[in-house]
Design an enzyme around this catalytic site. Structure first.
Site, short mmCIF file in Angstrom:
data_model
loop_
_atom_site.label_atom_id
_atom_site.label_comp_id
_atom_site.label_asym_id
_atom_site.label_seq_id
_atom_site.Cartn_x
_atom_site.Cartn_y
_atom_site.Cartn_z
N ASP A 14 0.84 -1.20 0.00
CA ASP A 14 0.00 0.00 0.00
C ASP A 14 0.88 1.25 0.00
O ASP A 14 1.70 1.43 0.91
CB ASP A 14 -0.91 0.04 1.24
CG ASP A 14 -1.96 -1.05 1.23
OD1 ASP A 14 -2.16 -1.68 0.17
OD2 ASP A 14 -2.59 -1.27 2.28
N THR A 203 -21.85 -4.93 6.13
CA THR A 203 -21.24 -3.93 7.00
C THR A 203 -21.71 -2.54 6.59
O THR A 203 -21.85 -2.25 5.41
CB THR A 203 -19.71 -4.02 6.96
OG1 THR A 203 -19.25 -3.82 5.61
CG2 THR A 203 -19.23 -5.37 7.44
N GLY A 205 -20.39 0.52 8.06
CA GLY A 205 -19.51 1.56 8.59
C GLY A 205 -19.86 1.91 10.02
O GLY A 205 -19.99 1.04 10.88
N THR A 232 -8.87 2.54 6.02
CA THR A 232 -8.26 1.52 5.17
C THR A 232 -8.10 0.22 5.95
O THR A 232 -7.50 0.20 7.02
CB THR A 232 -6.88 1.97 4.67
OG1 THR A 232 -6.98 3.25 4.06
CG2 THR A 232 -6.33 0.97 3.66
N GLY A 235 -12.75 -3.06 6.79
CA GLY A 235 -13.57 -4.17 6.32
C GLY A 235 -12.83 -5.49 6.38
O GLY A 235 -13.40 -6.53 6.72
N ASP A 236 -11.54 -5.47 6.05
CA ASP A 236 -10.73 -6.69 6.11
C ASP A 236 -10.56 -7.17 7.55
O ASP A 236 -10.55 -8.37 7.82
CB ASP A 236 -9.35 -6.44 5.50
CG ASP A 236 -9.43 -6.12 4.02
OD1 ASP A 236 -10.40 -6.55 3.37
OD2 ASP A 236 -8.51 -5.44 3.52
#
Length: 294
Positions: A14, A203, A205, A232, A235-236
């Site tokens: 990233d 999901t 947020g 960032t 969600g993972d």
């Protein structure tokens, strides 16, 4: 229970810039900072599962450039088996991430070696068979996802699919899925209410999540209040933490509640991998009474 989780997916570097606001099309802005982190949905989810207490491993591909070593070093530092990272000629997958002052971001991905992960080896299939849960996403070709989920389905390994970047999912993959985890935009694009999967987690947020189990209706999963610095990898974190919990034999609802807390903690720090919380951090945020109830 062994709580073994195998992730078949992407590993990226990233490249993260932080700006006051994300530029409009055609606009140039000056970044406040620039950092390089290990990332990719597969790597993030494997680390999230491992930090949640599962015996997690990642099957992925990296290139032959200098960035590959960043990912290999990260996998080793997390106690995972680096030999499961294939070396493919060319570039390592790369994500260009722009994060604004509110913690929101936009991301452009160059697949690189991820696009060359097309099928599993016999050794990798054995690892999937021996696992309690398999996690897949769509940052790698459909052929390897289908190979992995079919292997898992035949072995009785639970399959968690996070269909992102969002695109239509073929019927052979969907047929093997136990839990589909999407955000609200992916849910709308895929029309998840019409998909033949036993469980859908959406999901939302800062609004938490919803859990729909076929034949049992929908349950609302509350969100922990937080101040987001960088979303960032949130969600993972949710996906990996959820998979680790169900690998332990926890119910889907309790696992989703625990994963929601983990995701909320992850947005309070910068960088996808550095922000993924440990099991102790999540339990501390829940408090002893709630940990006991889960």
């Amino acid at each position: 229970m062994s709580a073994r989780v195998t992730v078949v997916g992407s590993a990226n570097v990233d490249l993260v810039t932080r700006v006051d606001r994300i530029p409009a099309p055609g606009e140039t802005v000056t970044a406040e900072s620039f950092d390089i982190y290990a990332g990719g949905k597969g790597l993030n989810q494997a680390i999230a599962a491992r930090r949640a207490g599962a015996r997690a491993e990642l099957i992925a591909a990296v290139g032959t450039d200098d960035y590959a070593q960043v990912l290999i070093d990260t996998v080793i530092a997390e106690g995972m088996d680096a030999t499961l990272l294939r070396r493919e000629s060319g570039t390592t997958g790369t994500a260009f991430v722009t994060t604004d002052a509110t913690g929101e971001n936009n991301i452009v991905i160059v697949p690189g070696a991820n696009g060359l992960l097309r099928h599993l080896t016999d050794v990798e299939r054995d690892l999937v068979r021996e696992s309690d849960v398999l996690i897949c996403q769509l940052e790698v070709p459909d052929s390897v996802v289908e190979d992995a989920v079919t292997t898992a389905w035949k072995a009785g390994t639970k399959v968690v699919l996070n269909p992102t970047p969002v695109r239509p999912v073929n019927s052979a993959i969907l047929a093997a899925v136990d839990v589909l985890i999407v955000n609200e935009h992916e849910a709308e694009q895929l029309q998840v209410d019409l998909l033949p999967v036993p469980c859908v987690l959406t999901t939302l947020g800062s609004n938490g999540a919803t859990l729909r189990i076929r034949g049992e209706g929908t349950v609302r999963i509350p969100a922990r209040k937080t101040i987001a610095i960088d979303t960032t990898g949130a969600g993972d974190t949710f996906v990996g933490a959820f998979a680790a919990e169900i690998a332990r034999g926890v119910s889907y609802e309790a696992a989703a509640m625990w994963a929601s807390i983990a995701a909320s903690l992850s947005v309070e720090e910068q960088g996808a991998v550095p922000s993924i919380p440990t099991r102790r951090a999540v339990d501390d945020a829940l408090g002893p009474e709630r940990v006991e109830s889960l």
